[in-house]
Design a protein around this motif. Structure first.
Motif, short mmCIF file in Angstrom:
data_model
loop_
_atom_site.label_atom_id
_atom_site.label_comp_id
_atom_site.label_asym_id
_atom_site.label_seq_id
_atom_site.Cartn_x
_atom_site.Cartn_y
_atom_site.Cartn_z
N MET A 133 0.85 -1.21 0.00
CA MET A 133 0.00 0.00 0.00
C MET A 133 0.88 1.25 0.00
O MET A 133 0.59 2.23 -0.67
N TRP A 134 1.94 1.19 0.78
CA TRP A 134 2.89 2.31 0.80
C TRP A 134 3.54 2.47 -0.57
O TRP A 134 3.66 3.57 -1.08
N GLN A 137 1.08 3.69 -3.20
CA GLN A 137 0.31 4.90 -2.89
C GLN A 137 0.49 5.90 -4.03
O GLN A 137 1.61 6.27 -4.37
N ASN A 139 0.11 9.10 -4.47
CA ASN A 139 0.66 10.45 -4.31
C ASN A 139 2.07 10.50 -3.73
O ASN A 139 2.83 11.40 -4.06
N PHE A 140 2.37 9.55 -2.85
CA PHE A 140 3.71 9.61 -2.28
C PHE A 140 4.38 8.24 -2.25
O PHE A 140 5.35 8.04 -1.52
N GLN A 160 -3.27 5.63 -10.57
CA GLN A 160 -3.84 5.65 -9.22
C GLN A 160 -3.81 4.27 -8.56
O GLN A 160 -4.29 4.10 -7.45
N TYR A 162 -4.25 1.06 -6.76
CA TYR A 162 -5.39 0.42 -6.09
C TYR A 162 -6.51 1.40 -5.76
O TYR A 162 -7.56 1.01 -5.28
N GLN A 163 -6.28 2.69 -6.02
CA GLN A 163 -7.33 3.66 -5.73
C GLN A 163 -8.24 3.93 -6.92
O GLN A 163 -9.18 4.72 -6.80
N ALA A 165 -10.67 2.24 -9.99
CA ALA A 165 -11.35 1.01 -10.40
C ALA A 165 -10.72 0.39 -11.64
O ALA A 165 -10.75 -0.82 -11.82
N TYR A 244 -9.39 -7.82 1.00
CA TYR A 244 -10.02 -7.51 2.30
C TYR A 244 -9.16 -6.51 3.06
O TYR A 244 -9.68 -5.57 3.68
N PRO A 251 -11.91 0.12 -5.24
CA PRO A 251 -12.99 1.11 -5.33
C PRO A 251 -14.09 0.66 -6.30
O PRO A 251 -13.80 -0.06 -7.24
N SER A 252 -15.27 1.09 -5.98
CA SER A 252 -16.45 0.75 -6.80
C SER A 252 -16.61 -0.75 -7.01
O SER A 252 -16.94 -1.19 -8.10
N ARG A 253 -16.33 -1.52 -6.00
CA ARG A 253 -16.43 -2.99 -6.03
C ARG A 253 -15.54 -3.62 -7.10
O ARG A 253 -15.78 -4.75 -7.53
#
Lengths: 307, 435
Positions: A133-134, A137, A139-140, A160, A162-163, A165, A244, A251-253
């Motif tokens: 996730m880091w 990410q 943005n950073f 983006q 994992y952020q 869809a 999970y 996002p958005s399933r």
């Protein structure tokens, strides 16, 4: 004399069978008592409405009918899962084989490299998810920092990951490749079994590394490739934990996989009957695909020369 | 050698057996209590003391406390209830007591209260809010008791207010004031948010919370989904437009920075105002923050606004596993009464930092805590969310994907709300066809 020999062989075989069953008995008892009962119970529950508190009520095939005909999210989660399997399984095979080929060399410190590639498999999946996730990410994160020259070159917005869809599924698949070292170990083990004489003969005939790989290594590795293929399909259809932890199905399933929906049906909707029906649908899907794959076994897997 | 080994094994077994012997508890009935103060948590020792005090006062019963983290607790409890291995007593959510009561998973507390003639720790129902007890009532009887009285309020940073020459008189009370004041605090450098005044999606702010303030809801009285009015769209547009000078990517990045760093944006002074529950008060203390802050009611719409906030308190309930002895039931009830007594409720508030449900006890608890006093006032405006059998997680899993899509601009408010409503209707239809 001949009949005496035959009877003693039969006796030995019988004894061997008894010993075999005795050794297997803990597992057989386990599968019967701890495995078979829950499996059969879940089959029955799939034909009921059951909120996990009140007694189940038999409703026939209704859960199955609802899932197939009036559950939009069921199909959405199914598509997400199939997409995951279709991309992650071939990609996992290619990555694992490539790593194995690279690490099947006798150079100094090879065992260290092998350990390094296998190491992600012993890292907790939760820690792995947080780490990635880091890295991802938008943005950073380090990955977008590294890719920033490319973004500038093509004048494009940073991904983006994992952020978004549109990229979330691929992001999770790429993360999964980090554990390709697990299958690499199996490939390496099989590579070590390939007789050196075959390579020597090929070298005498003037074969280069690519030719040896295509005509000797890969054909003789097909049993382990096939094994990882089957395991990849089974594991792919059960994908859950990473979504999970990292995306909550969003996002958005877009990362709301079949097993995730099944989990929510049970834990948040308290609809154990529906969740059980989904489990059986998943089992049947995996069974069909695995059976089909096994049929290919004889055609694509090298099982040794027939005597 | 063999003799030595045998001696060692026998000695170890003997020591082990001696260690297992609890001479003080062996003849007492054991009661299992599940709570949210696991080993290692700040509240663990306090909770342990509370349980130990009860045990010391008992000749017949012994309570064994088992703590789980908040995040683990719910799944464990659901599975335990389903498998009839639930603890004798535990915490749960008050808004869905009816679902457990109607399935026979809970003991009827009204019956136990009526039969209680001991005079010890007798439960005085006047000390608990009727609005909370209504959620714990099924077919006229109480099947749980309110345990905490959670509330949500607007936390604001007084130091930041002073920095801009603002006073407490400038604390916003309406949505338009909130936006005007909030914008004064925004600091953006090189496209990155350094400080934010307020965002209606941060902290404990929820779409249904904003809807309630506008006199709207997700469902009507028949539990049919609404979401299809212009009012619903207007509230969503207000949320979307609040920080329309910033992109959603900027806001998401700012929020995620806080999450990944494990920071509460208000406690770390990165936002000037935030919606938080009473737990935030303790979070700020635990973070060692030294800035001045205060709380106020959550601003309401400029016209026809309703003073209301989302409660979401815990209940305390006795689980019926179908095989409990009379002694277990009675012992559990004695412990329940103990937990709901004024002194223990006071202790629990000190230990957890929660506002507990006992009215008089909380009046004492907040005496020297001005911020808690204001939070306690807001408890009277707290409302729990309705339990919807066909969509128990209507505000969570069922809603969040659509909310995210609307916030990200993938769907317009009208499209997103219509899609969410269609999903609720589908779930309702499916639920009704099998129940």
């Amino acid at each position: 004399m001949k009949s005496e020999n035959t009877s003693s062989i039969k006796k030995l075989k019988k004894q061997e069978n008894i010993i075999g069953y005795l050794f297997a008995s803990p597992w057989l008892l386990g599968i019967t008592l701890l495995g078979a009962f829950p499996i059969l119970a879940s089959l029955y529950i799939s034909f009921t409405t059951y909120d996990m508190i009140s007694a189940p009520t038999f409703i026939g095939l209704k859960n199955y009918i609802i899932l197939f005909t009036n559950d939009t999210i069921f199909w959405k989660s199914m598509w997400n899962t199939v997409y995951h399997v279709m991309i992650s399984v071939p990609l996992g095979l290619v990555t694992g084989i490539s790593l194995a080929l690279l690490l099947n060399n006798k150079i100094k410190g090879m065992s260290v490299y092998r350990t390094m590639f296998y190491l992600p498999n012993v890292v907790s999946i939760v820690a792995m998810a947080l780490l990635w996730m880091w890295l991802f990410q938008p943005n950073f994160g380090v990955i977008n920092e590294l890719l920033s020259p490319i973004y500038k070159l093509f004048n494009m917005e940073p991904l983006q990951w994992y952020q978004s869809a549109s990229t979330s599924k691929i992001t999770l698949i790429l993360m999964g490749m980090w554990t390709a070292g697990g299958s690499m170990v199996i490939y390496l083990a099989q590579m070590q079994d390939i007789p050196v004489s075959l390579y020597e003969s090929a070298e005498v005939d003037g074969a280069n590394w690519i030719q040896k790989t295509i005509h000797i290594t890969l054909p003789l590795m097909t049993p382990s490739i096939f094994f990882n293929f089957i395991m990849g399909i089974i594991g792919g259809f059960q994908v859950f934990t990473i979504a999970y932890i990292m995306t909550n199905g969003g996002p958005s399933r877009s990362t709301y996989y079949f097993a995730y929906y099944m989990f929510d049906k049970m834990m948040t909707d308290h609809s154990m009957g529906m969740a059980s029906a989904m489990a059986w649908i998943l089992l049947i899907i995996i069974l069909i695909i695995t059976t089909f794959a096994l049929r290919l076994n004889k055609r694509v897997v090298y099982l040794g020369e027939e005597s | 050698m063999k003799k030595l080994l045998l001696f060692l094994v026998v000695s170890m077994v003997a020591v082990g057996l001696l260690g297992c012997d609890k001479d003080t508890t062996s003849d007492k009935t054991e009661i299992i209590f599940w709570h949210m103060s696991p080993v290692g948590s700040e509240s663990y020792s306090g909770m342990k003391t509370i349980i130990a005090d009860f045990n010391d006062s008992q000749d017949l019963y012994y309570v064994k406390g088992v703590g789980f983290s908040f995040w683990d607790y719910w799944d464990k409890l659901s599975v335990a209830i389903a498998s009839r291995t639930a603890p004798n007593i535990g915490l749960s959510t008050i808004d869905d007591v009816v679902s457990r009561a109607s399935s026979g998973a809970l003991y009827d507390l009204s019956t136990l209260m009526d039969a209680d003639t001991s005079g010890v720790n007798t439960i005085d129902l006047n000390e608990f809010r009727q609005s909370q007890m209504d959620f714990a009532t099924y077919e006229g009887d109480l099947y749980a008791m309110p345990f905490t009285a959670t509330t949500r309020a607007l936390y604001y940073n007084l130091d930041m207010f002073e920095e801009l020459g603002l006073t407490e008189a400038d604390v916003p009370t309406t949505w338009s004031e909130l936006k005007t004041i909030a914008k004064m605090f925004d600091v953006v450098e090189n496209g990155e948010i350094k400080r934010l005044g307020f965002d209606p999606t941060y902290g404990d702010a929820t779409y249904h919370g904003w809807l309630w303030e506008a006199g709207l809801d997700f469902f009507d009285d028949n539990l049919d989904p609404t979401l299809n009015t212009q009012g619903h769209i207007d509230v969503m547009n207000w949320i979307l437009d609040f920080n329309d000078d910033l992109t959603r990517a900027q806001l998401t990045a700012f929020g995620e920075e806080n999450t990944l760093l494990g920071l509460n944006p208000f406690a770390s002074e990165r936002v000037a105002m935030i919606i938080g529950n009473d737990g935030l008060y303790q979070t700020i203390i635990n973070s060692g923050a030294t800035f001045n802050y205060d709380v106020a009611m959550i601003p309401i719409p400029d016209e026809n606004g309703v003073h209301v906030n989302w409660g979401s308190g815990f209940s305390i309930e006795m689980y019926n596993n179908g095989n409990d002895t009379d002694a277990e039931v009675q012992g559990t009830y004695e412990f329940l009464k103990y937990l709901l007594s004024s002194d223990v409720q006071l202790e629990l508030a000190e230990v957890n930092g929660w506002i507990m449900s006992h009215i008089s006890a909380m009046d004492i608890y907040v005496e020297n805590k001005p911020i808690m006093q204001k939070l306690l006032v807001e408890v009277d405006y707290a409302r729990d969310k309705v339990y919807v059998p066909y969509a128990p997680s209507w505000h969570g899993n069922d809603w969040q994907p659509y909310y995210t899509q609307i916030l990200n601009g993938e769907l317009t408010p009208a499209e997103g709300l219509a899609a969410a409503r269609a999903n609720y209707l589908e779930k309702q239809e499916n639920y009704n066809s099998v129940n």
